[in-house]
Scaffold this motif. Structure first.
Motif, PDB file in Angstrom:
ATOM      1  N   LEU A  92      -9.875  26.680  50.954  1.00 46.62           N
ATOM      2  CA  LEU A  92      -8.848  27.437  50.217  1.00 46.62           C
ATOM      3  C   LEU A  92      -7.509  27.382  50.957  1.00 46.62           C
ATOM      4  CD1 LEU A  92      -8.063  29.188  47.837  1.00 46.62           C
ATOM      5  CD2 LEU A  92      -8.962  31.171  49.056  1.00 46.62           C
ATOM      6  N   ALA A  93      -7.565  27.492  52.286  1.00 49.32           N
ATOM      7  CA  ALA A  93      -6.325  27.411  53.079  1.00 49.32           C
ATOM      8  C   ALA A  93      -5.659  26.058  52.832  1.00 49.32           C
ATOM      9  CB  ALA A  93      -6.629  27.615  54.557  1.00 49.32           C
ATOM     10  N   ARG A  94      -6.461  25.010  52.792  1.00 47.11           N
ATOM     11  CA  ARG A  94      -5.920  23.666  52.558  1.00 47.11           C
ATOM     12  C   ARG A  94      -5.273  23.559  51.166  1.00 47.11           C
ATOM     13  NH1 ARG A  94      -4.737  18.644  55.195  1.00 47.11           N
ATOM     14  NH2 ARG A  94      -3.701  17.708  53.420  1.00 47.11           N
ATOM     15  N   THR A  95      -5.936  24.169  50.197  1.00 49.14           N
ATOM     16  CA  THR A  95      -5.375  24.153  48.836  1.00 49.14           C
ATOM     17  C   THR A  95      -3.999  24.817  48.816  1.00 49.14           C
ATOM     18  OG1 THR A  95      -7.595  24.215  47.901  1.00 49.14           O
ATOM     19  CG2 THR A  95      -5.811  24.893  46.439  1.00 49.14           C
ATOM     20  N   LEU A  96      -3.889  25.987  49.458  1.00 49.72           N
ATOM     21  CA  LEU A  96      -2.598  26.694  49.478  1.00 49.72           C
ATOM     22  C   LEU A  96      -1.546  25.886  50.239  1.00 49.72           C
ATOM     23  CD1 LEU A  96      -3.890  30.336  50.106  1.00 49.72           C
ATOM     24  CD2 LEU A  96      -2.822  29.481  48.009  1.00 49.72           C
ATOM     25  N   TRP A  97      -1.983  25.259  51.308  1.00 49.68           N
ATOM     26  CA  TRP A  97      -1.085  24.413  52.109  1.00 49.68           C
ATOM     27  C   TRP A  97      -0.587  23.229  51.272  1.00 49.68           C
ATOM     28  CZ3 TRP A  97       1.621  24.416  56.441  1.00 49.68           C
ATOM     29  CH2 TRP A  97       1.928  23.220  57.084  1.00 49.68           C
ATOM     30  N   ASP A  98      -1.514  22.585  50.563  1.00 48.67           N
ATOM     31  CA  ASP A  98      -1.139  21.430  49.731  1.00 48.67           C
ATOM     32  C   ASP A  98      -0.200  21.840  48.599  1.00 48.67           C
ATOM     33  OD1 ASP A  98      -2.573  19.698  51.295  1.00 48.67           O
ATOM     34  OD2 ASP A  98      -4.341  19.655  49.983  1.00 48.67           O
ATOM     35  N   LEU A  99      -0.337  23.083  48.136  1.00 49.29           N
ATOM     36  CA  LEU A  99       0.559  23.556  47.075  1.00 49.29           C
ATOM     37  C   LEU A  99       1.970  23.818  47.601  1.00 49.29           C
ATOM     38  CD1 LEU A  99      -1.565  26.108  44.990  1.00 49.29           C
ATOM     39  CD2 LEU A  99      -0.710  23.883  44.254  1.00 49.29           C
ATOM     40  N   GLY A 100       2.104  23.919  48.925  1.00 44.81           N
ATOM     41  CA  GLY A 100       3.455  24.074  49.496  1.00 44.81           C
ATOM     42  C   GLY A 100       3.685  25.342  50.299  1.00 44.81           C
ATOM     43  N   CYS A 101       2.641  26.139  50.545  1.00 45.51           N
ATOM     44  CA  CYS A 101       2.840  27.322  51.395  1.00 45.51           C
ATOM     45  C   CYS A 101       3.210  26.856  52.807  1.00 45.51           C
ATOM     46  CB  CYS A 101       1.561  28.164  51.460  1.00 45.51           C
ATOM     47  SG  CYS A 101       1.161  28.955  49.896  1.00 45.51           S
ATOM     48  N   TYR A 102       4.194  27.536  53.412  1.00 46.54           N
ATOM     49  CA  TYR A 102       4.634  27.094  54.751  1.00 46.54           C
ATOM     50  C   TYR A 102       3.758  27.688  55.847  1.00 46.54           C
ATOM     51  CZ  TYR A 102       6.695  31.683  55.686  1.00 46.54           C
ATOM     52  OH  TYR A 102       6.869  33.024  55.900  1.00 46.54           O
ATOM     53  N   GLU A 103       3.009  28.738  55.505  1.00 47.44           N
ATOM     54  CA  GLU A 103       2.165  29.400  56.506  1.00 47.44           C
ATOM     55  C   GLU A 103       0.992  30.026  55.769  1.00 47.44           C
ATOM     56  OE1 GLU A 103       4.025  31.444  59.993  1.00 47.44           O
ATOM     57  OE2 GLU A 103       3.396  33.241  58.914  1.00 47.44           O
ATOM     58  N   ILE A 104      -0.174  30.001  56.411  1.00 45.23           N
ATOM     59  CA  ILE A 104      -1.359  30.586  55.788  1.00 45.23           C
ATOM     60  C   ILE A 104      -1.819  31.750  56.668  1.00 45.23           C
ATOM     61  CG2 ILE A 104      -3.688  30.172  54.904  1.00 45.23           C
ATOM     62  CD1 ILE A 104      -1.584  28.365  53.573  1.00 45.23           C
ATOM     63  N   SER A 105      -1.841  32.946  56.071  1.00 44.14           N
ATOM     64  CA  SER A 105      -2.265  34.132  56.804  1.00 44.14           C
ATOM     65  C   SER A 105      -3.726  34.428  56.455  1.00 44.14           C
ATOM     66  CB  SER A 105      -1.369  35.316  56.424  1.00 44.14           C
ATOM     67  OG  SER A 105      -1.800  36.470  57.094  1.00 44.14           O
ATOM     68  N   LEU A 106      -4.537  34.488  57.490  1.00 44.38           N
ATOM     69  CA  LEU A 106      -5.986  34.604  57.298  1.00 44.38           C
ATOM     70  C   LEU A 106      -6.410  36.059  57.465  1.00 44.38           C
ATOM     71  CD1 LEU A 106      -6.548  31.410  59.382  1.00 44.38           C
ATOM     72  CD2 LEU A 106      -7.008  31.611  56.926  1.00 44.38           C
ATOM     73  N   GLY A 107      -6.853  36.664  56.363  1.00 43.55           N
ATOM     74  CA  GLY A 107      -7.114  38.100  56.355  1.00 43.55           C
ATOM     75  C   GLY A 107      -8.574  38.455  56.574  1.00 43.55           C
ATOM     76  N   ASP A 108      -8.825  39.185  57.671  1.00 45.92           N
ATOM     77  CA  ASP A 108     -10.123  39.846  57.794  1.00 45.92           C
ATOM     78  C   ASP A 108      -9.926  41.213  57.141  1.00 45.92           C
ATOM     79  OD1 ASP A 108     -12.631  40.767  58.350  1.00 45.92           O
ATOM     80  OD2 ASP A 108     -12.374  40.886  60.528  1.00 45.92           O
ATOM     81  N   THR A 109     -10.008  41.195  55.835  1.00 44.69           N
ATOM     82  CA  THR A 109      -9.619  42.314  54.977  1.00 44.69           C
ATOM     83  C   THR A 109     -10.384  43.591  55.305  1.00 44.69           C
ATOM     84  OG1 THR A 109      -9.445  40.578  53.322  1.00 44.69           O
ATOM     85  CG2 THR A 109      -9.218  42.844  52.533  1.00 44.69           C
ATOM     86  N   ILE A 110     -11.665  43.441  55.675  1.00 46.02           N
ATOM     87  CA  ILE A 110     -12.485  44.629  55.942  1.00 46.02           C
ATOM     88  C   ILE A 110     -12.834  44.750  57.428  1.00 46.02           C
ATOM     89  CG2 ILE A 110     -13.365  44.929  53.603  1.00 46.02           C
ATOM     90  CD1 ILE A 110     -15.903  43.378  54.463  1.00 46.02           C
ATOM     91  N   GLY A 111     -12.169  43.941  58.239  1.00 44.45           N
ATOM     92  CA  GLY A 111     -12.268  44.118  59.700  1.00 44.45           C
ATOM     93  C   GLY A 111     -13.663  44.008  60.281  1.00 44.45           C
ATOM     94  N   VAL A 112     -14.470  43.102  59.738  1.00 49.58           N
ATOM     95  CA  VAL A 112     -15.866  43.000  60.201  1.00 49.58           C
ATOM     96  C   VAL A 112     -16.087  41.890  61.229  1.00 49.58           C
ATOM     97  CG1 VAL A 112     -16.995  44.004  58.181  1.00 49.58           C
ATOM     98  CG2 VAL A 112     -16.403  41.571  58.154  1.00 49.58           C
ATOM     99  N   GLY A 113     -15.064  41.062  61.451  1.00 54.70           N
ATOM    100  CA  GLY A 113     -15.254  39.893  62.320  1.00 54.70           C
ATOM    101  C   GLY A 113     -15.439  40.260  63.779  1.00 54.70           C
ATOM    102  N   THR A 114     -15.992  39.306  64.515  1.00 51.48           N
ATOM    103  CA  THR A 114     -16.107  39.406  65.971  1.00 51.48           C
ATOM    104  C   THR A 114     -15.484  38.132  66.548  1.00 51.48           C
ATOM    105  OG1 THR A 114     -18.314  38.493  65.774  1.00 51.48           O
ATOM    106  CG2 THR A 114     -18.163  40.888  66.015  1.00 51.48           C
ATOM    107  N   PRO A 115     -15.159  38.121  67.862  1.00 49.69           N
ATOM    108  CA  PRO A 115     -14.388  36.993  68.388  1.00 49.69           C
ATOM    109  C   PRO A 115     -15.024  35.624  68.170  1.00 49.69           C
ATOM    110  CG  PRO A 115     -14.274  38.822  69.906  1.00 49.69           C
ATOM    111  CD  PRO A 115     -15.250  39.228  68.841  1.00 49.69           C
ATOM    112  N   THR A 116     -16.331  35.501  68.327  1.00 52.80           N
ATOM    113  CA  THR A 116     -16.916  34.162  68.160  1.00 52.80           C
ATOM    114  C   THR A 116     -16.800  33.690  66.714  1.00 52.80           C
ATOM    115  OG1 THR A 116     -19.041  35.291  68.022  1.00 52.80           O
ATOM    116  CG2 THR A 116     -18.564  34.145  70.081  1.00 52.80           C
ATOM    117  N   ARG A 117     -16.958  34.601  65.790  1.00 52.52           N
ATOM    118  CA  ARG A 117     -16.850  34.214  64.378  1.00 52.52           C
ATOM    119  C   ARG A 117     -15.396  33.945  63.999  1.00 52.52           C
ATOM    120  NH1 ARG A 117     -18.598  38.194  61.023  1.00 52.52           N
ATOM    121  NH2 ARG A 117     -18.301  36.669  59.389  1.00 52.52           N
ATOM    122  N   ALA A 118     -14.479  34.738  64.550  1.00 49.94           N
ATOM    123  CA  ALA A 118     -13.054  34.494  64.285  1.00 49.94           C
ATOM    124  C   ALA A 118     -12.672  33.110  64.821  1.00 49.94           C
ATOM    125  CB  ALA A 118     -12.202  35.572  64.941  1.00 49.94           C
TER     126      ALA A 118
END
Ligand code: HMG
Ligand code: MG
Length: 304
Positions: free
Chosen positions: A160-186
């Motif tokens: 999905l990030a690649r799709t947005l990039w190919d469409l012309g987004c200059y930056e892709i912000s990656l949201g851990d919307t519910i804050g469940v990640g841990t460092p190894t998974r991030a």
């Protein structure tokens, strides 16, 4: 890591979009101005979304117009579709953000369409933005887990990030919307995305629901990411992400980075003042650990 990190301040948008206490347009403008005065030079100030869906972001046009005299800062606004784009442009937006999700469940709940349909809605926005000379940032939500669909594979995020990039987004912000990640998974997620688009074009947008955000940001910095989304006081949350709390607090990020010798350009005293004022209006103390610690220190100093 003695380099600079760019902080994108989320307080006036992500921070206020889920608050029950109404905040006036004038107070939103004053909040933005105080953040800019603290050295935050990129601020997301509002969202051109349905006021029925997110009443807190109604009158974002007035907020954007009300800060236009602050020429030393860049202001971002969310737009979900062409209607939002047109309204944002009419209010003078120079940078807009489109927002997609790596999970179908969240896409449906948040913007009432499938992931594929959301991309179709963004295409005309990106085409018009290109013609207008407007920069477009792209969000991917639920990069480390979805409140509806559970686990999210790094490949889904990377595609999905690649799709947005190919469409012309200059930056892709990656949201851990519910804050469940841990460092190894991030780290694994960022490596997968970084294999598709340059690390320099990535931003980390980590909510701190489980208290993992700083650790995840540090892991991401070790991978080379240098853009961090954060909200003053740890405000934030999405009404369509059940259980999610605020963004990582800007004070906590600034304290960690400056303590590591990484420059942020942010004046902590002024940032704290901005946070304390918005917290006063919301009627509760800031969630930020650093803001709490500094406020306690000030109270003790005043007693002496
Ligand atoms: P819909 O119902 O599918 O759209 O909503 P629609 O085209 O059928 O329109 C329905 C109504 O909305 C109509 O009004 C439209 O005019 C109006 P009505 O006829 O009922 O009076 N409408 C709009 N009004 C103002 N601005 C617009 C607009 N578009 C349609 N741009 C829609 C689709 C996306 C509009 C709706 O679902 C919506 O606004 N959702 C809000 C989503 C949102 O703001 N979520 C929070 C931000 S995302 C987030 O927090 C995550 C992030 O922080 C990253 C992370 O943490 O992961 C970015
Ligand atoms: Mg968010």
């Amino acid at each position: 890591m003695s380099e600079e990190v760019r902080i994108i301040e989320m307080g006036p948008r992500d921070g206020l979009q889920n608050e029950k206490t109404p905040v006036s347009v004038d107070a939103r403008i004053a909040f933005v101005a105080a953040l800019v005065a603290a050295g935050l030079r990129t601020v997301e100030v509002g969202a051109f979304v349905s006021p029925k869906a997110i009443p807190q972001m109604a009158s974002s046009d007035q907020v954007l117009r009300g800060v236009s005299h602050l020429t030393n800062a860049e202001f971002h606004v969310l737009v979900p579709n062409e209607k939002g784009y047109e309204a944002a442009r009419a209010a003078g937006a120079q940078v807009v953000s489109v927002f997609a999700a790596a999970s179908e469940g969240f896409s449906r709940a948040n913007i009432n369409c499938s992931v594929a349909d959301s991309i179709e809605r963004f295409k005309p926005v990106l085409a018009r933005a290109k013609a207008d000379g407007v920069r477009v940032r792209g969000y991917v939500s639920c990069v480390l887990g979805c409140p509806f669909d559970g686990e999210i594979k790094p490949k889904a995020v990377a595609d999905l990030a690649r799709t947005l990039w190919d469409l012309g987004c200059y930056e892709i912000s990656l949201g851990d919307t519910i804050g469940v990640g841990t460092p190894t998974r991030a780290r694994a997620m960022l490596r997968a995305v970084g294999a598709n688009i340059p690390m320099a074009a990535l931003a980390m947008h980590f909510h701190d629901t489980y208290g993992q955000a700083l650790a995840n940001l540090y892991a991401g910095m070790e991978e080379g990411v240098r853009v961090i989304d954060a909200a003053a006081g740890g405000l934030g949350g999405c009404p369509y992400a059940p259980g999610a709390t605020g963004n990582v607090a800007t004070e906590d990020v600034v304290y960690m980075l400056e303590g590591m010798g990484v420059r942020t350009g942010v004046d902590m005293d002024r940032l704290l003042a901005a946070t304390n004022e918005i917290s006063r209006l919301l009627g509760r103390p800031p969630a930020s650990r650093v803001a709490s610690a500094l406020n306690a220190k000030k109270r003790m100093a005043n007693r002496e």
